[in-house]
Design a protein around this motif. Structure first.
Motif, PDB file in Angstrom:
ATOM      1  N   PRO A  79      10.949 -14.518 -44.507  1.00  0.00           N
ATOM      2  CA  PRO A  79      11.191 -14.259 -45.852  1.00  0.00           C
ATOM      3  C   PRO A  79      10.111 -15.319 -46.820  1.00  0.00           C
ATOM      4  O   PRO A  79      10.391 -16.368 -46.298  1.00  0.00           O
ATOM      5  N   HIS A  80       9.746 -14.747 -47.648  1.00  0.00           N
ATOM      6  CA  HIS A  80       8.872 -15.957 -48.346  1.00  0.00           C
ATOM      7  C   HIS A  80       9.480 -17.034 -49.130  1.00  0.00           C
ATOM      8  O   HIS A  80       9.010 -17.979 -48.995  1.00  0.00           O
ATOM      9  N   LEU A  81      10.648 -16.849 -49.786  1.00  0.00           N
ATOM     10  CA  LEU A  81      11.007 -18.152 -50.422  1.00  0.00           C
ATOM     11  C   LEU A  81      11.422 -19.039 -49.547  1.00  0.00           C
ATOM     12  O   LEU A  81      10.824 -20.352 -49.377  1.00  0.00           O
ATOM     13  N   GLU A  82      12.262 -18.897 -48.399  1.00  0.00           N
ATOM     14  CA  GLU A  82      12.630 -19.967 -47.777  1.00  0.00           C
ATOM     15  C   GLU A  82      11.396 -20.384 -46.575  1.00  0.00           C
ATOM     16  O   GLU A  82      11.225 -21.589 -46.417  1.00  0.00           O
ATOM     17  N   ALA A 111       9.403 -15.389 -59.092  1.00  0.00           N
ATOM     18  CA  ALA A 111       9.189 -16.687 -59.854  1.00  0.00           C
ATOM     19  C   ALA A 111       9.797 -17.821 -58.948  1.00  0.00           C
ATOM     20  O   ALA A 111       9.318 -18.919 -58.656  1.00  0.00           O
ATOM     21  N   GLN A 112      11.042 -17.519 -58.199  1.00  0.00           N
ATOM     22  CA  GLN A 112      11.117 -18.721 -57.268  1.00  0.00           C
ATOM     23  C   GLN A 112      10.156 -18.963 -56.133  1.00  0.00           C
ATOM     24  O   GLN A 112      10.304 -20.237 -55.864  1.00  0.00           O
ATOM     25  N   ILE A 113       9.364 -17.968 -55.710  1.00  0.00           N
ATOM     26  CA  ILE A 113       8.527 -18.410 -54.628  1.00  0.00           C
ATOM     27  C   ILE A 113       7.480 -19.004 -55.217  1.00  0.00           C
ATOM     28  O   ILE A 113       6.894 -20.054 -54.627  1.00  0.00           O
ATOM     29  N   GLY A 114       6.979 -18.837 -56.433  1.00  0.00           N
ATOM     30  CA  GLY A 114       6.112 -19.850 -57.315  1.00  0.00           C
ATOM     31  C   GLY A 114       6.374 -21.132 -57.219  1.00  0.00           C
ATOM     32  O   GLY A 114       5.722 -21.955 -57.083  1.00  0.00           O
ATOM     33  N   ARG A 115       7.614 -21.174 -57.769  1.00  0.00           N
ATOM     34  CA  ARG A 115       8.209 -22.465 -58.018  1.00  0.00           C
ATOM     35  C   ARG A 115       8.592 -23.390 -56.737  1.00  0.00           C
ATOM     36  O   ARG A 115       8.308 -24.480 -56.518  1.00  0.00           O
ATOM     37  N   VAL A 142       0.018 -19.762 -50.356  1.00  0.00           N
ATOM     38  CA  VAL A 142       0.945 -18.787 -49.684  1.00  0.00           C
ATOM     39  C   VAL A 142       0.824 -17.605 -50.275  1.00  0.00           C
ATOM     40  O   VAL A 142       0.165 -17.371 -51.151  1.00  0.00           O
ATOM     41  N   THR A 143       1.179 -16.539 -49.486  1.00  0.00           N
ATOM     42  CA  THR A 143       1.205 -15.226 -50.070  1.00  0.00           C
ATOM     43  C   THR A 143       2.629 -14.657 -50.738  1.00  0.00           C
ATOM     44  O   THR A 143       3.569 -15.098 -50.234  1.00  0.00           O
ATOM     45  N   GLY A 165       5.903 -25.753 -46.886  1.00  0.00           N
ATOM     46  CA  GLY A 165       5.410 -26.938 -47.459  1.00  0.00           C
ATOM     47  C   GLY A 165       6.162 -28.335 -47.191  1.00  0.00           C
ATOM     48  O   GLY A 165       5.480 -29.558 -47.245  1.00  0.00           O
ATOM     49  N   GLU A 166       7.314 -28.425 -46.725  1.00  0.00           N
ATOM     50  CA  GLU A 166       8.037 -29.635 -46.319  1.00  0.00           C
ATOM     51  C   GLU A 166       7.728 -30.012 -44.876  1.00  0.00           C
ATOM     52  O   GLU A 166       7.920 -31.130 -44.621  1.00  0.00           O
ATOM     53  N   ARG A 167       7.571 -29.136 -43.905  1.00  0.00           N
ATOM     54  CA  ARG A 167       7.342 -29.399 -42.479  1.00  0.00           C
ATOM     55  C   ARG A 167       6.019 -29.285 -41.913  1.00  0.00           C
ATOM     56  O   ARG A 167       5.515 -30.147 -41.104  1.00  0.00           O
TER      57      ARG A 167
END
Length: 351
Positions: free
Chosen positions: A327-330, A55-59, A9-10, A336-338
């Motif tokens: 938005p990158h986090l959501e 950090a949230q995006i990486g997590r 992911v970017t 990843g999930e779908r």
């Protein structure tokens, strides 16, 4: 025959947000922050710092079993190597590719920084060298090289970086760099060199990749099949094999109608007229530069539709996919999930 996909992911280095006109997440646009709703009672300043959103995006990528993340070079954004180091420190398995240009530092210094990062993080760092910059951007970075000299310097940069990395007592004398009796010693020696990602479709770009790239990243707007054929022939002459990748903006939802409704909503927020149509031949939609701040063309549709588009690139030899979605986090969780589970069998062979 299709290869096995590797997904990254970017990571945004210039803020993020839920609509195209706001980038207040990550400490950007401080004057544009939305007011807190009245039920929020913890008003402590500094409870969340500028890095926390990254950090949230990486997590999210790690929790969603996405293999890696690209932190692109952005002269107006955060420094990619610093962000990459933070993401590596905050994660256990995520591979992080840091984008930078060869004028950032001497190749010896870049290699030394990277050797420490490799040692501290279990060899999870990658490089993306951005050789061709817009001339105005390059000059703003103190880089006044033009034309073929940019590739000549990049060639020397990579040669020297690999030389000091692998060879004690390394000596080199070139047009741009000189090293006398250099080279790393233990414990910074003997580590895997960062996987090198390069870009471009010019003869100079493909020749550089044939000699130095582990992965060559294309964009959907390039003539990928022709470039892959040329690069395969060039790398074979060098006795090397280069993997092929794609930086691909995506907007995926449960069905096609929902995906296009979201594209239309985001497009209308930009106030940029009517929604453009996808290319009838490639099905690529040319509007991502407005709604996501990424490359112009990408895939819009259901998860199955986007997966089918990605498989089309797999069939053409592309195996690394750097997905861009805002938005990158959501969107990282969504992808990843779908989306990735639709490639579960292929990914099992990789891991």
């Amino acid at each position: 025959m299709a290869g096995q996909p590797d997904f990254l992911v970017t990571v945004p280095t210039r803020g993020d947000g839920r609509d195209p006109l706001r980038r207040d997440r990550g400490g950007w646009q401080p004057g544009g922050h939305r007011p807190l709703p009245p039920f929020v009672t913890d008003l402590r300043a500094g409870a969340s710092g500028p890095f926390d959103h990254l950090a949230q995006i990486g997590r999210a990528a790690e929790l969603a079993a996405i293999g890696g993340a690209l932190v692109p070079f952005d002269p107006a954004g955060e420094e990619s190597l610093v962000v990459a180091a933070g993401l590596l420190r905050q994660s256990r398995h995520l591979r992080v590719v840091a984008g930078f240009h060869p004028g950032i530092a001497t190749p010896v210094y870049a290699a030394k920084v990277s050797a420490s990062l490799q040692r501290f993080t279990g060899n999870r760092l990658g490089w993306q060298l951005d050789v061709e910059l817009d001339p105005a951007v390059a000059r703003s970075q103190g880089d006044f090289l033009q034309g073929a000299d940019r590739y000549a310097r990049a060639e020397e940069f990579l040669s020297v970086a690999k030389g000091v990395w692998h060879e004690e007592g390394y000596t080199y004398e070139g047009r741009f760099y000189q090293v006398l009796a250099g080279g790393f010693q233990s414990p910074n020696s003997g580590l895997p060199f960062p996987r090198v990602h390069l870009t471009g479709s010019s003869p100079e770009a493909l020749a550089l990749s044939a000699r130095h790239a582990d992965v060559h990243l294309f964009t959907p707007d390039q003539d990928i099949e022709t470039a892959i054929g040329e690069l395969a022939a060039l790398s074979a002459r060098e006795g090397r094999r280069v993997e092929y990748g794609l930086r691909l903006p995506v907007l995926a939802r449960d069905d096609d109608d929902e995906a296009w409704a979201e594209a239309r909503r985001l497009w209308e927020l930009t106030g940029d007229g009517g929604l453009p149509d996808p290319d009838p031949r490639t099905r690529l939609w040319p509007g991502f530069h407005r709604i996501a701040g990424s490359g112009p063309s990408g895939l819009v549709g259901s998860y199955a539709t986007v997966a089918a588009g990605i498989r089309g690139y797999l069939d053409r030899g592309v195996t690394t996919f750097v997905l861009e979605s805002r938005p990158h986090l959501e969107e990282t969780y969504r992808l990843g999930e779908r989306l990735l589970p639709l490639f579960a069998k292929e990914i099992e062979h990789v891991h």
